[in-house]
Design a protein around this motif. Structure first.
Motif, PDB file in Angstrom:
ATOM      1  N   ILE A   1       0.839  -1.209   0.000  1.00 42.57           N
ATOM      2  CA  ILE A   1       0.000   0.000   0.000  1.00 42.57           C
ATOM      3  C   ILE A   1       0.869   1.252   0.000  1.00 42.57           C
ATOM      4  O   ILE A   1       0.612   2.198  -0.746  1.00 42.57           O
ATOM      5  CB  ILE A   1      -0.962  -0.001   1.209  1.00 42.57           C
ATOM      6  CG1 ILE A   1      -1.892  -1.208   1.117  1.00 42.57           C
ATOM      7  CG2 ILE A   1      -1.784   1.281   1.234  1.00 42.57           C
ATOM      8  CD1 ILE A   1      -2.790  -1.377   2.296  1.00 42.57           C
TER       9      ILE A   1
ATOM     10  N   GLU B   1     -10.144   7.158  -2.364  1.00 44.30           N
ATOM     11  CA  GLU B   1     -10.382   5.722  -2.578  1.00 44.30           C
ATOM     12  C   GLU B   1     -11.847   5.369  -2.384  1.00 44.30           C
ATOM     13  O   GLU B   1     -12.377   4.472  -3.011  1.00 44.30           O
ATOM     14  CB  GLU B   1      -9.515   4.895  -1.626  1.00 44.30           C
ATOM     15  CG  GLU B   1      -8.041   5.056  -1.907  1.00 44.30           C
ATOM     16  CD  GLU B   1      -7.297   3.733  -1.931  1.00 44.30           C
ATOM     17  OE1 GLU B   1      -7.947   2.684  -2.042  1.00 44.30           O
ATOM     18  OE2 GLU B   1      -6.066   3.760  -1.851  1.00 44.30           O
TER      19      GLU B   1
ATOM     20  N   GLY C   1     -14.235   3.892  -5.321  1.00 39.28           N
ATOM     21  CA  GLY C   1     -14.710   2.537  -5.086  1.00 39.28           C
ATOM     22  C   GLY C   1     -13.579   1.566  -4.822  1.00 39.28           C
ATOM     23  O   GLY C   1     -13.804   0.383  -4.590  1.00 39.28           O
ATOM     24  N   THR C   2     -12.327   2.053  -4.861  1.00 40.21           N
ATOM     25  CA  THR C   2     -11.207   1.139  -4.619  1.00 40.21           C
ATOM     26  C   THR C   2     -11.150   0.709  -3.160  1.00 40.21           C
ATOM     27  O   THR C   2     -10.631  -0.357  -2.852  1.00 40.21           O
ATOM     28  CB  THR C   2      -9.870   1.791  -5.012  1.00 40.21           C
ATOM     29  OG1 THR C   2      -9.839   3.116  -4.492  1.00 40.21           O
ATOM     30  CG2 THR C   2      -9.731   1.845  -6.508  1.00 40.21           C
TER      31      THR C   2
ATOM     32  N   GLU D   1     -13.701  -0.122  -1.314  1.00 38.58           N
ATOM     33  CA  GLU D   1     -14.557  -1.308  -1.220  1.00 38.58           C
ATOM     34  C   GLU D   1     -13.820  -2.517  -1.794  1.00 38.58           C
ATOM     35  O   GLU D   1     -13.868  -3.614  -1.252  1.00 38.58           O
ATOM     36  CB  GLU D   1     -15.853  -1.061  -1.994  1.00 38.58           C
ATOM     37  CG  GLU D   1     -16.858  -2.172  -1.799  1.00 38.58           C
ATOM     38  CD  GLU D   1     -18.147  -1.896  -2.539  1.00 38.58           C
ATOM     39  OE1 GLU D   1     -18.925  -1.062  -2.054  1.00 38.58           O
ATOM     40  OE2 GLU D   1     -18.373  -2.498  -3.603  1.00 38.58           O
ATOM     41  N   GLN D   2     -13.125  -2.268  -2.908  1.00 38.13           N
ATOM     42  CA  GLN D   2     -12.368  -3.358  -3.528  1.00 38.13           C
ATOM     43  C   GLN D   2     -11.318  -3.895  -2.564  1.00 38.13           C
ATOM     44  O   GLN D   2     -11.133  -5.098  -2.445  1.00 38.13           O
ATOM     45  CB  GLN D   2     -11.704  -2.838  -4.806  1.00 38.13           C
ATOM     46  CG  GLN D   2     -11.086  -3.905  -5.671  1.00 38.13           C
ATOM     47  CD  GLN D   2     -12.144  -4.737  -6.382  1.00 38.13           C
ATOM     48  OE1 GLN D   2     -13.090  -4.209  -6.924  1.00 38.13           O
ATOM     49  NE2 GLN D   2     -11.972  -6.044  -6.352  1.00 38.13           N
ATOM     50  N   LEU D   3     -10.641  -2.976  -1.846  1.00 36.87           N
ATOM     51  CA  LEU D   3      -9.595  -3.409  -0.917  1.00 36.87           C
ATOM     52  C   LEU D   3     -10.184  -4.209   0.242  1.00 36.87           C
ATOM     53  O   LEU D   3      -9.563  -5.138   0.738  1.00 36.87           O
ATOM     54  CB  LEU D   3      -8.846  -2.188  -0.353  1.00 36.87           C
ATOM     55  CG  LEU D   3      -7.913  -1.487  -1.331  1.00 36.87           C
ATOM     56  CD1 LEU D   3      -7.224  -0.327  -0.649  1.00 36.87           C
ATOM     57  CD2 LEU D   3      -6.888  -2.460  -1.883  1.00 36.87           C
ATOM     58  N   VAL D   4     -11.399  -3.817   0.658  1.00 39.49           N
ATOM     59  CA  VAL D   4     -12.006  -4.492   1.805  1.00 39.49           C
ATOM     60  C   VAL D   4     -12.348  -5.939   1.460  1.00 39.49           C
ATOM     61  O   VAL D   4     -12.381  -6.804   2.329  1.00 39.49           O
ATOM     62  CB  VAL D   4     -13.251  -3.711   2.274  1.00 39.49           C
ATOM     63  CG1 VAL D   4     -13.949  -4.437   3.395  1.00 39.49           C
ATOM     64  CG2 VAL D   4     -12.846  -2.336   2.753  1.00 39.49           C
ATOM     65  N   VAL D   5     -12.575  -6.232   0.162  1.00 39.81           N
ATOM     66  CA  VAL D   5     -12.892  -7.609  -0.223  1.00 39.81           C
ATOM     67  C   VAL D   5     -11.635  -8.454  -0.379  1.00 39.81           C
ATOM     68  O   VAL D   5     -11.713  -9.663  -0.520  1.00 39.81           O
ATOM     69  CB  VAL D   5     -13.670  -7.646  -1.555  1.00 39.81           C
ATOM     70  CG1 VAL D   5     -14.610  -8.824  -1.581  1.00 39.81           C
ATOM     71  CG2 VAL D   5     -14.417  -6.385  -1.784  1.00 39.81           C
ATOM     72  N   THR D   6     -10.469  -7.796  -0.367  1.00 38.06           N
ATOM     73  CA  THR D   6      -9.218  -8.555  -0.467  1.00 38.06           C
ATOM     74  C   THR D   6      -8.818  -9.010   0.940  1.00 38.06           C
ATOM     75  O   THR D   6      -9.405  -8.568   1.921  1.00 38.06           O
ATOM     76  CB  THR D   6      -8.088  -7.679  -1.042  1.00 38.06           C
ATOM     77  OG1 THR D   6      -7.790  -6.660  -0.106  1.00 38.06           O
ATOM     78  CG2 THR D   6      -8.481  -7.074  -2.372  1.00 38.06           C
ATOM     79  N   PRO D   7      -7.822  -9.877   1.036  1.00 35.10           N
ATOM     80  CA  PRO D   7      -7.447 -10.366   2.376  1.00 35.10           C
ATOM     81  C   PRO D   7      -6.752  -9.315   3.248  1.00 35.10           C
ATOM     82  O   PRO D   7      -6.341  -9.641   4.353  1.00 35.10           O
ATOM     83  CB  PRO D   7      -6.476 -11.513   2.073  1.00 35.10           C
ATOM     84  CG  PRO D   7      -6.681 -11.846   0.642  1.00 35.10           C
ATOM     85  CD  PRO D   7      -7.131 -10.603  -0.026  1.00 35.10           C
ATOM     86  N   ILE D   8      -6.626  -8.075   2.795  1.00 36.27           N
ATOM     87  CA  ILE D   8      -5.984  -7.042   3.631  1.00 36.27           C
ATOM     88  C   ILE D   8      -6.763  -6.870   4.926  1.00 36.27           C
ATOM     89  O   ILE D   8      -7.979  -6.807   4.922  1.00 36.27           O
ATOM     90  CB  ILE D   8      -5.971  -5.687   2.893  1.00 36.27           C
ATOM     91  CG1 ILE D   8      -4.970  -5.733   1.765  1.00 36.27           C
ATOM     92  CG2 ILE D   8      -5.641  -4.552   3.826  1.00 36.27           C
ATOM     93  CD1 ILE D   8      -4.801  -4.403   1.092  1.00 36.27           C
ATOM     94  N   LYS D   9      -6.023  -6.781   6.036  1.00 39.45           N
ATOM     95  CA  LYS D   9      -6.671  -6.525   7.324  1.00 39.45           C
ATOM     96  C   LYS D   9      -6.846  -5.009   7.494  1.00 39.45           C
ATOM     97  O   LYS D   9      -6.009  -4.249   7.016  1.00 39.45           O
ATOM     98  CB  LYS D   9      -5.794  -7.052   8.454  1.00 39.45           C
ATOM     99  CG  LYS D   9      -5.463  -8.529   8.335  1.00 39.45           C
ATOM    100  CD  LYS D   9      -6.287  -9.333   9.320  1.00 39.45           C
ATOM    101  CE  LYS D   9      -5.886 -10.782   9.361  1.00 39.45           C
ATOM    102  NZ  LYS D   9      -5.760 -11.451   8.072  1.00 39.45           N
TER     103      LYS D   9
END
Lengths: 375, 334
Positions: A7, A205, A209-210, A212-220
């Motif tokens: 990031i 972000e 909408g990125t 939201e995209q990040l929240v669906v990834t495994p990022i904590k």
């Protein structure tokens, strides 16, 4: 850990791509320091002055000379009608007018009190106030000299006793307001750079909408927060170094209390600004909203009540209490203490502690709020 | 001892579900305050199938997809994705799914390659594997030679395919697409569906929301959601046959609006809707419907140029189902 680095790297790539933002982050601080250092000054000199000398005698000319010789007043024009003076003040050509009536010298010679009139343009309160106080000092000095001369003329054997005060100004001997401003600029810059840029970067972000995209990834969530805050933390540190460097190079204003201590205390201050930036991002949906919220609800009040422009001691008591919740207040005391007084942590620890408490509370509350918003 | 055993069962068995299903929703419900966005929805998505989730705007499509992706936790009911519970194991789910929304969530100020590198990094790809996947995405999206272009300079279709590529870099077995073709030209839409078919052939389960009827025809199974309720579920063929008790006619006449108004008043007319320059009417329990329609319209001096009995389209099915649902609700209220 890797995710955080991904990031941070992305954040700097975006920053590099955005030429304007890059300029704002690193060039603006230096420019602002120099501009504010030179322009933002309360020092009053060369006050444009017009004169109406109806007496035109050695005494009146001597009085006027004592005005100009101080350097605070510059006589721009002489007139022989008072109406001309009105015009000059009206259109702003002059800020002070001195009118010496006919018979000025005669009255002095006769031992009477000799009146003269000084008019000031009150629209610029600070110039008028400072100008008038200089003028009254000059005039009283002048009349004291007359007194002394006449005593000597009469052949008084001894001089009358006088009280004389010896003035010493500490920490800023020349009373240059630049020395007061330049350290303040550091606090202001750090606040703008970190609080505003952080909130903008996060809200951007959201808008795209990125997020939201990040929240669906495994990022904590914590990785996301650290990754988003770290770049602006780094920019803040670089800005501190830039300001310290240019303050000593351009304004011969070294950090007497130690540059490392300043950097360390600045890191604590950054906790509060980054935390507020994160908080602003949780209450804003668009970048415009974030910008307006940051400027009007955080930066301007902090600037005014934190003691950047007006001394806190001069504010109404209630506002003085308000200023205690403004982190910038403590940082200003720290920065001015380190730059001008050269004091250390033994004196500044209460401010450092206050900043640390504010920073921890603001940052952890914002992090919690941000995490909750993500879900 | 007992506790440990229970725990172990939970880990091994994951959930009481059959292994052919990639997504299982049971009585899934989401409330926002008093508003019920998703109302006791149940369905199963088999592995490798394309599941189309249809419904008007605001029907609850996106809320459902967000619960399945672990963005929202359900208020009631449960859902399992890849065997994991959305309420308690969102992290396991997140590394096994791909998600792409209508907004094509790319970093517009980064280049094509930087976007791929970033998302690849987030999904833990590196070295040779990242290069291999990057190459695959660029080929798939037709972006060869455009690697160093900024994402915002790409046109809609390319951006959409790049966004799809970024969301499947890590080869997830399940892919969620939330209105992926909104605002994209028809040629790009066609290309996009070719990619979806290709992924489905490779065994990827695809859960896609849309409101395009032609896209619905491409799906293996369709669920229709309306005001939060699932009101139809089945394959396109099954759904069309569910209207068998109705006869559907396409009528072309001189005054469509008045004609629909007249026919709607008939007891045997179930539903009418406009289709291009003609309209469709579904009839129930009536013989000689064609003659009756012809008679009524001619009486009112409406010239009928064509009446044809047709196989109902998916749209007919949905309009019928929505009308039934509205009637049921009104009936419950009165």
């Amino acid at each position: 850990m890797r995710n955080i680095l991904h990031i941070i790297r992305k954040e700097f790539l975006q920053l590099r791509q955005d030429k304007k933002m890059f300029g704002i982050s690193f060039i603006a601080p230096v420019l602002q320091l120099i501009i504010l250092g030179y322009a933002a000054t309360f020092d009053v000199s060369n006050i444009p002055t017009v004169v109406c000398d109806f007496d035109n005698s050695p005494s009146s000319r001597e009085l006027l000379r004592s005005f100009t010789s101080t350097g605070y007043f510059t006589i721009v024009e002489y007139f022989d009608k008072t109406s001309d003076i009105d015009n000059q003040l009206d259109d702003g050509h002059a800020s002070i007018a001195i009118i010496i009536p006919r018979g000025f010298e005669k009255k002095i010679g006769a031992g009477q009190s000799a009146p003269l009139q000084i008019i000031a343009d009150g629209t610029e309160t600070s110039t008028a106030g400072i100008g008038l106080s200089y003028a009254s000092i000059i005039v009283s000095q002048f009349s004291q000299n007359i007194l002394l001369e006449s005593l000597i003329k009469r052949g008084s054997v001894t001089m009358p006793a006088r009280v004389s005060a010896e003035f010493r100004v500490w920490y800023n001997p020349e009373l240059k307001s630049r020395n007061f401003m330049v350290p303040g600029v550091l606090g202001l810059l750090l606040m703008v750079m970190t609080m505003l840029l952080t909130s903008l970067a996060i809200v951007k972000e959201k808008e795209l909408g990125t997020l939201e995209q990040l929240v669906v990834t495994p990022i904590k969530p914590y990785q996301l927060i650290i990754g988003k805050l770290a770049p602006f933390f780094i920019i803040g540190v670089i800005d501190v170094i830039l300001v310290v460097f240019f303050a000593s190079l351009v304004f011969s204003l070294p950090v007497k209390g130690g540059a490392l201590l300043l950097l360390f205390l600045s890191l604590i201050f950054l906790m509060t600004t980054l935390g507020l930036g994160l908080f602003i991002s949780t209450i804003s949906r668009t970048q415009q909203q974030a910008m307006m919220t940051a400027i009007f609800f955080f930066m301007l009040p902090m600037m005014f009540f934190g003691g950047f422009v007006f001394p806190i001691e001069n504010m109404p008591t209630i506002i003085q209490y308000v200023s205690y919740v403004i982190p910038l207040r403590y940082y200003f005391i720290i920065v001015r203490g380190l730059f001008l007084k050269g004091v250390g942590l033994d004196i500044l620890w209460p401010q450092a502690l206050a900043l640390f408490i504010f920073g921890s509370v603001i940052l952890s509350m914002s992090v919690l709020r941000f995490q909750k918003r993500l879900e | 001892m007992k506790l440990w055993k229970g725990h172990k069962e939970q880990l091994d068995g994951k959930a009481p579900m059959d292994n052919d299903c990639a997504v299982v929703a049971e009585e899934l419900t989401k409330k926002f305050g008093k508003f019920i966005a998703v109302d006791h929805v149940s369905f199963k998505v088999k592995r490798g199938e394309i599941f189309g989730f249809l419904g008007p705007n605001g029907a609850g499509k996106s809320t459902t997809i967000r619960m399945l992706c672990g963005l929202f936790s359900p208020t009631e009911g449960s859902a399992h994705v890849g065997g994991f519970d959305v309420a308690t194991q969102p992290d396991e789910i997140k590394s096994r799914i791909g998600y792409m929304s209508q907004k094509f969530s790319l970093y517009e100020d980064l280049t094509v390659e930087q976007n791929i590198n970033f998302y690849g990094g987030i999904y833990g790809l590196e070295g040779a594997r990242l290069e291999e996947r990057k190459h695959w995405v660029i080929e798939m999206a037709g972006l060869a030679g455009k690697e160093s272009m900024l994402a915002h300079t790409l046109s809609g279709g390319w951006r959409q395919r790049l966004a799809l590529g970024c969301s499947i870099l890590h080869e997830p077995p399940i892919l969620f697409l939330d209105e992926p073709t909104g605002g994209v030209d028809p040629v790009s839409r066609r290309k996009f569906w070719d990619l979806i078919y290709d992924l489905s052939h490779r065994g990827v389960t695809i859960f896609v929301t849309t409101h395009y009827m032609d896209e619905a025809e491409h799906c293996h199974t369709i669920g229709l959601i309306y005001t939060g309720k699932l009101i139809a579920l089945g394959s396109p063929t099954e759904l069309k046959h569910s209207l068998d008790r109705y006869s559907v006619f396409e009528v072309q006449c001189s005054n469509t609006v008045d004609a629909m108004e007249l026919l709607r008043g008939q007891a045997w007319a179930a539903e009418t809707s406009i289709f291009g320059s003609a309209f469709h009417i579904s009839t129930l329990n009536v013989s000689d419907a064609e003659k009756k329609i012809q008679g009524i319209l001619t009486n009112e001096k409406i010239a009928v140029s064509r009446i044809e009995k047709i196989i109902p389209s998916l749209e007919d099915v949905f309009i019928q189902r929505i009308a039934e649902e509205d009637a049921r609700k009104n009936g419950a209220r009165n």
